[in-house]
Design a protein around this motif. Structure first.
Motif, short mmCIF file in Angstrom:
data_model
loop_
_atom_site.label_atom_id
_atom_site.label_comp_id
_atom_site.label_asym_id
_atom_site.label_seq_id
_atom_site.Cartn_x
_atom_site.Cartn_y
_atom_site.Cartn_z
N HIS A 208 -1.97 -3.25 -14.06
CA HIS A 208 -2.19 -4.14 -12.91
C HIS A 208 -1.97 -5.59 -13.36
CE1 HIS A 208 -5.97 -5.88 -14.30
NE2 HIS A 208 -5.91 -6.68 -13.24
N VAL A 209 -1.55 -6.41 -12.39
CA VAL A 209 -1.35 -7.85 -12.63
C VAL A 209 -2.03 -8.58 -11.48
CG1 VAL A 209 0.31 -9.74 -12.76
CG2 VAL A 209 0.78 -7.58 -13.92
N SER A 210 -2.84 -9.56 -11.84
CA SER A 210 -3.57 -10.34 -10.84
C SER A 210 -3.03 -11.77 -10.83
CB SER A 210 -5.07 -10.35 -11.15
OG SER A 210 -5.75 -11.22 -10.26
N ALA A 211 -3.02 -12.35 -9.65
CA ALA A 211 -2.51 -13.72 -9.53
C ALA A 211 -3.43 -14.71 -10.20
CB ALA A 211 -2.34 -14.10 -8.06
N SER A 212 -4.72 -14.39 -10.31
CA SER A 212 -5.67 -15.35 -10.89
C SER A 212 -6.19 -14.90 -12.24
CB SER A 212 -6.86 -15.54 -9.94
OG SER A 212 -7.49 -14.29 -9.70
N GLY A 213 -6.22 -13.60 -12.51
CA GLY A 213 -6.83 -13.12 -13.74
C GLY A 213 -5.87 -12.74 -14.82
N GLY A 214 -4.56 -12.96 -14.59
CA GLY A 214 -3.57 -12.60 -15.59
C GLY A 214 -3.31 -11.11 -15.58
N ALA A 215 -2.81 -10.58 -16.67
CA ALA A 215 -2.43 -9.17 -16.77
C ALA A 215 -3.36 -8.46 -17.72
CB ALA A 215 -0.98 -9.05 -17.24
N GLY A 216 -3.51 -7.16 -17.53
CA GLY A 216 -4.34 -6.35 -18.42
C GLY A 216 -4.20 -4.89 -18.10
N LEU A 317 4.34 -8.57 -12.64
CA LEU A 317 4.19 -10.03 -12.67
C LEU A 317 5.26 -10.71 -11.80
CD1 LEU A 317 2.67 -12.42 -13.88
CD2 LEU A 317 4.27 -12.38 -15.80
N GLU A 318 6.44 -10.14 -11.78
CA GLU A 318 7.50 -10.71 -10.94
C GLU A 318 7.13 -10.62 -9.46
OE1 GLU A 318 12.32 -10.16 -10.11
OE2 GLU A 318 11.26 -8.94 -11.62
N LEU A 319 6.47 -9.53 -9.08
CA LEU A 319 6.00 -9.43 -7.68
C LEU A 319 5.00 -10.52 -7.35
CD1 LEU A 319 5.48 -5.60 -7.09
CD2 LEU A 319 7.22 -7.07 -6.08
N VAL A 320 4.08 -10.75 -8.28
CA VAL A 320 3.05 -11.78 -8.03
C VAL A 320 3.67 -13.16 -7.95
CG1 VAL A 320 0.98 -12.85 -8.97
CG2 VAL A 320 1.27 -10.37 -9.09
N GLU A 321 4.63 -13.42 -8.83
CA GLU A 321 5.24 -14.75 -8.86
C GLU A 321 6.18 -14.99 -7.69
OE1 GLU A 321 7.10 -14.90 -12.64
OE2 GLU A 321 5.26 -15.40 -13.72
#
Length: 657
Positions: A208-216, A317-321
């Protein structure tokens, strides 16, 4: 191990646990069982027979196991003990078998039936328990929707004055969409909160990738979201009887939306806030296809190792950005409002200046107009009023106001009549007062009227006394006016004088001046006395004029150059003047004959002088005969022997009877 009593884990078939000691067997339960051995009871009792060693050995070897079996049978026969043992191991069994689809399939009907029975049995209690929570949620939703719609309306109002609204209207026409749809599509902001990749079969969160919490790879909150999405999908899929190729594609909660892309092995869930662009759905589907192509084998062989999917994070991450940036504070509405206010103020100032300038131009035009005097000019808002004096012959003020764009409802005027002394107006007034004939001209200058031309005595007698009475006229000059008598008109009509002759009356005498043929003069003397009011005809002045012309012709000397028959410049000028007199004489006295004499001085030989005299006479005679006015005149050449200089002379002869 034969000495250890059975543990609680032995309740599971096929397993014997040595982790806990077995309680000692009570004597009461073990004693009767040993005494009731059937095989020993069947044998004859022999007091004298000694104890069998094999039986003693068997007791030593089997007695402990028999005791444990008896204890286990006792535990199984008691319901309370069995329930306690099952309760102790059931959580561990559920945890171990929770990942088994067969276990979930077997438990689902039981749980669903129990939940339905609970709802049917306690529906009123459920409603009573949910009402406070749902009421608060409904109120919050309504308040949030109102706030959202007001914000959207505010943005729409802002955008209606923005330069982009023009481009959006063009886009609406080109795409055949409504303007409101284009505005909503382009103005509503949205963002991607998070993107989650979930294993479809197990529901385990892979990445999962979060817009505020980064990736993990593993986080508590994403795990909870993954479990909830899996449960909701399973419930909706089973509850609505969806087919195997059907799946949940979108879930909306408040202002949050979850768009889901499904494949056979994985689920991509993207949480969005706001009103997302519908085109972003295609981006999610393309990303899911890419992930499925890269990780198909890993998804099929998945056994719980989520680290194998670390290479998927860049795609998430590309989706979030890709989500749009939050709107930056815009100052242009305030700037536009300020510019609008400044523009309105500027327009008002310009309009006031323009109106004042136009009004001043009207006043200047009135001041320049002859016969109009502005005494007072005032302005009441958009209405203008003028007071003053106006000559009746002056230009109408209506045309002046119209020429400057002022309508009849924008002005009013109060002019009193007066007579202006402007030359143009005085002349117009003079022509209106007197009916001047074509031969009379009136000139006005500084209060004085000068009369030029010819007028009859009757006209002068009628209008001569009116001229001084015209407003603006202080004096009348008539010295340049010739009063024409009626007798003179009759004489002109009867005698028909040539253009070169003039007639006038001096008392009862008709005086002829100028030049006229002798025959006409003789006829005028004879016929003039026959007119009423004419006693005599005086042609002396005309005859004297002809005599003077004869004298000038005979006195002329036309100069030539020395020893040549060529005219000098002075000779050319003299010949031209002589031609005019000779033409008048030819017309008035056609019987006259002209004799051209050539002369020479004494400097040359007699023979040369004779040649020059004849040649000079020929030159002058030829020049005279080329004039059309002298056509038909008798022209004689003569060469005199007198030495009179380098000239030529002209004599006049009257033919004899």
């Amino acid at each position: 191990m034969a000495d250890d009593p059975p543990g609680p884990a032995s309740a599971v078939p096929g397993e014997v646990s040595t982790r806990e000691p077995v309680e000692p067997v009570e004597p009461e339960r073990a004693g009767p069982r040993d005494a009731a051995e059937p095989r020993d009871a069947a044998e004859p009792r022999d007091a004298a027979e000694p104890r069998d060693d094999y039986g003693a050995l068997r007791g030593l070897l089997v007695a402990p196991e028999q005791a444990r079996l008896d204890a286990l049978e006792g535990r199984l026969d008691v319901d309370d003990i069995r329930a306690d043992e099952v309760a102790r191991v059931l959580p561990e069994a559920v945890r171990r078998q929770g990942d088994d689809p067969r276990f979930a399939a077997s438990m689902q009907p039981v749980v669903a039936r129990g939940f339905d029975d609970f709802i049917e049995a306690g529906q009123a209690r459920v409603v009573e328990a949910l009402t406070p929570v749902m009421g608060a949620l409904i109120r919050q939703w309504v308040a949030r929707e109102l706030k959202t719609r007001l914000a959207e309306l505010s943005r729409l109002l802002d955008q209606s004055f923005s330069p982009r609204s023009v481009a959006w209207r063009v886009e609406a026409v080109v795409t055949r969409r409504s303007f409101g749809e284009i505005v909503l599509l382009r103005s509503l902001r949205w963002r991607v909160v998070r993107a989650l990749l979930i294993h479809a079969e197990t529901g385990i969160l892979l990445r999962h990738v979060s817009a505020s919490g980064g990736a993990g790879a593993v986080e508590q909150d994403p795990d909870v979201v993954s479990s909830m999405l899996t449960a909701v999908q399973s419930y909706l899929h089973d509850g609505f009887g969806a087919g195997e190729d059907e799946a949940v594609e979108s879930i909306s909660i408040g202002d949050k939306t979850v768009w889901i892309a499904n494949t056979a092995r994985a689920v991509l869930a993207v949480e969005l806030a706001g009103a997302p662009d519908p085109a972003f759905r295609g981006v999610i589907d393309e990303t899911m296809d890419t992930i499925d192509q890269r990780t198909h084998r890993r998804l099929v062989e998945f056994e719980g190792d989520v680290d194998r999917f670390a290479d998927i994070e860049p795609l998430l991450l590309e989706l979030v950005e890709r989500s749009p940036d939050p709107p930056a504070p815009r100052l242009w509405p305030a700037v536009m409002l300020l510019l609008a206010v400044v523009g309105l103020i500027g327009y008002a100032v310009f309009a006031a200046w323009q109106a004042e300038s136009r009004w001043q131009m009207v006043l200047d035009a009135l001041d320049r107009e002859p016969g109009i005097v502005v005494v007072q000019a005032q302005r009441d808002g958009a209405h203008h009023h003028v007071r003053g004096l106006r000559d009746p012959l002056a230009r109408s003020p209506v045309s002046i106001f119209d020429a400057h764009g002022l309508g009849l409802n924008e002005w009013s005027a109060d002019f009193e009549a007066y007579h202006a002394h402007h030359p143009d107006l005085v002349l117009r007034r003079l022509h209106m007062a007197v009916d001047a004939p074509d031969g009379v001209e009136l000139v006005f200058d500084r209060g004085t009227v000068t009369v030029f031309g010819e007028a009859s005595a009757d006209w002068w007698q009628r209008y001569g006394a009116i001229l001084p009475l015209v407003p603006g006229v202080h004096r009348v000059e008539s010295g340049s006016l010739r009063i024409i008598d009626e007798r003179l008109d009759r004489a002109r009509l009867l005698l028909d004088p040539p253009d070169s002759a003039q007639l006038r009356l001096e008392g009862g005498t008709l005086v002829v001046t100028g030049e006229a043929p002798a025959a006409w003069l003789e006829s005028a003397e004879r016929r003039g006395v026959a007119l009423d009011g004419i006693d005599a005809v005086d042609v002396t002045a005309a005859v004297d004029a002809l005599d003077a012309a004869e004298a000038r012709v005979e006195a002329v000397e036309i100069e030539f150059g020395p020893d040549v028959a060529e005219l000098t410049a002075a000779g050319e000028a003299m010949l031209t003047r002589t031609l005019s007199d000779m033409a008048r004489l030819r017309q008035a006295r056609p019987w006259l004959r002209f004799v051209v004499e050539g002369h020479a001085d004494a400097s040359g030989s007699p023979r040369r002088n004779a040649q020059l005299r004849r040649a000079r006479a020929d030159v002058v005679a030829d020049r005279l005969l080329t004039d059309p006015r002298l056509q038909g005149a008798v022209m004689r050449r003569a060469a005199t022997g007198r030495s009179a200089g380098r000239v030529a002379r002209i004599r006049l002869e009257v033919p004899g009877p």
